[in-house]
Scaffold this motif. Structure first.
Motif, PDB file in Angstrom:
ATOM      1  N   GLU A 295      -3.420   0.640  -3.324  1.00  0.00           N
ATOM      2  CA  GLU A 295      -2.960  -0.724  -3.090  1.00  0.00           C
ATOM      3  C   GLU A 295      -2.625  -1.399  -4.423  1.00  0.00           C
ATOM      4  OE1 GLU A 295      -5.115  -4.086  -0.632  1.00  0.00           O
ATOM      5  OE2 GLU A 295      -6.059  -3.859  -2.589  1.00  0.00           O
TER       6      GLU A 295
ATOM      7  N   ILE B 273       0.832  -1.193   0.000  1.00  0.00           N
ATOM      8  CA  ILE B 273       0.000   0.000   0.000  1.00  0.00           C
ATOM      9  C   ILE B 273       0.870   1.246   0.000  1.00  0.00           C
ATOM     10  CG2 ILE B 273      -1.932  -1.158   1.126  1.00  0.00           C
ATOM     11  CD1 ILE B 273      -1.175   0.389   3.686  1.00  0.00           C
TER      12      ILE B 273
ATOM     13  N   ASP C 105      -8.762   4.900   3.584  1.00  0.00           N
ATOM     14  CA  ASP C 105      -8.426   6.308   3.784  1.00  0.00           C
ATOM     15  C   ASP C 105      -8.573   6.658   5.265  1.00  0.00           C
ATOM     16  OD1 ASP C 105      -8.144   6.390   1.054  1.00  0.00           O
ATOM     17  OD2 ASP C 105      -9.932   7.606   0.689  1.00  0.00           O
TER      18      ASP C 105
ATOM     19  N   ILE D 114       0.362   5.687   0.672  1.00  0.00           N
ATOM     20  CA  ILE D 114      -0.534   6.740   1.121  1.00  0.00           C
ATOM     21  C   ILE D 114      -0.023   8.097   0.660  1.00  0.00           C
ATOM     22  CG2 ILE D 114      -1.386   5.465   3.117  1.00  0.00           C
ATOM     23  CD1 ILE D 114       0.521   7.147   4.858  1.00  0.00           C
TER      24      ILE D 114
ATOM     25  N   THR E  70      -5.411   6.174   0.326  1.00  0.00           N
ATOM     26  CA  THR E  70      -4.630   4.939   0.277  1.00  0.00           C
ATOM     27  C   THR E  70      -4.802   4.254  -1.075  1.00  0.00           C
ATOM     28  OG1 THR E  70      -5.011   4.679   2.642  1.00  0.00           O
ATOM     29  CG2 THR E  70      -4.239   2.735   1.455  1.00  0.00           C
TER      30      THR E  70
END
Length: 76
Positions: A72, A27, A53, A29, A70
């Motif tokens: 992924e 992931i 999020d 951010i 976020t």
């Protein structure tokens, strides 16, 4: 300048992670305002995960940097 270093580093980091770590996903951010960052995440195949999020706990709720989004990517 836009020489592609961020893309190259992101792709290499994902490859390293899937080669060396026992994970099914990676992931990343950023903040909604960082359009270049989340744009890069999308271009390299990462998918937005709205359910992950969050508001950064060290920042005030009204701080423009508090919301985090976020992305992924799953192991191929």
């Amino acid at each position: 300048m836009r020489q592609g270093f961020a893309r190259e580093a992101a792709v290499a980091s994902i490859a390293w992670g899937f080669t060396n770590l026992p994970v099914d996903r990676i992931i990343a951010i950023t903040t909604p305002a960082n359009v270049r960052s989340w744009g890069l995440m999308e271009r390299i195949g990462m998918a937005r995960r709205h359910d992950l999020d969050f508001m950064h706990p060290a920042l005030a709720a009204d701080d423009p940097l508090a919301p985090h989004i976020t992305y992924e990517i799953r192991r191929p």
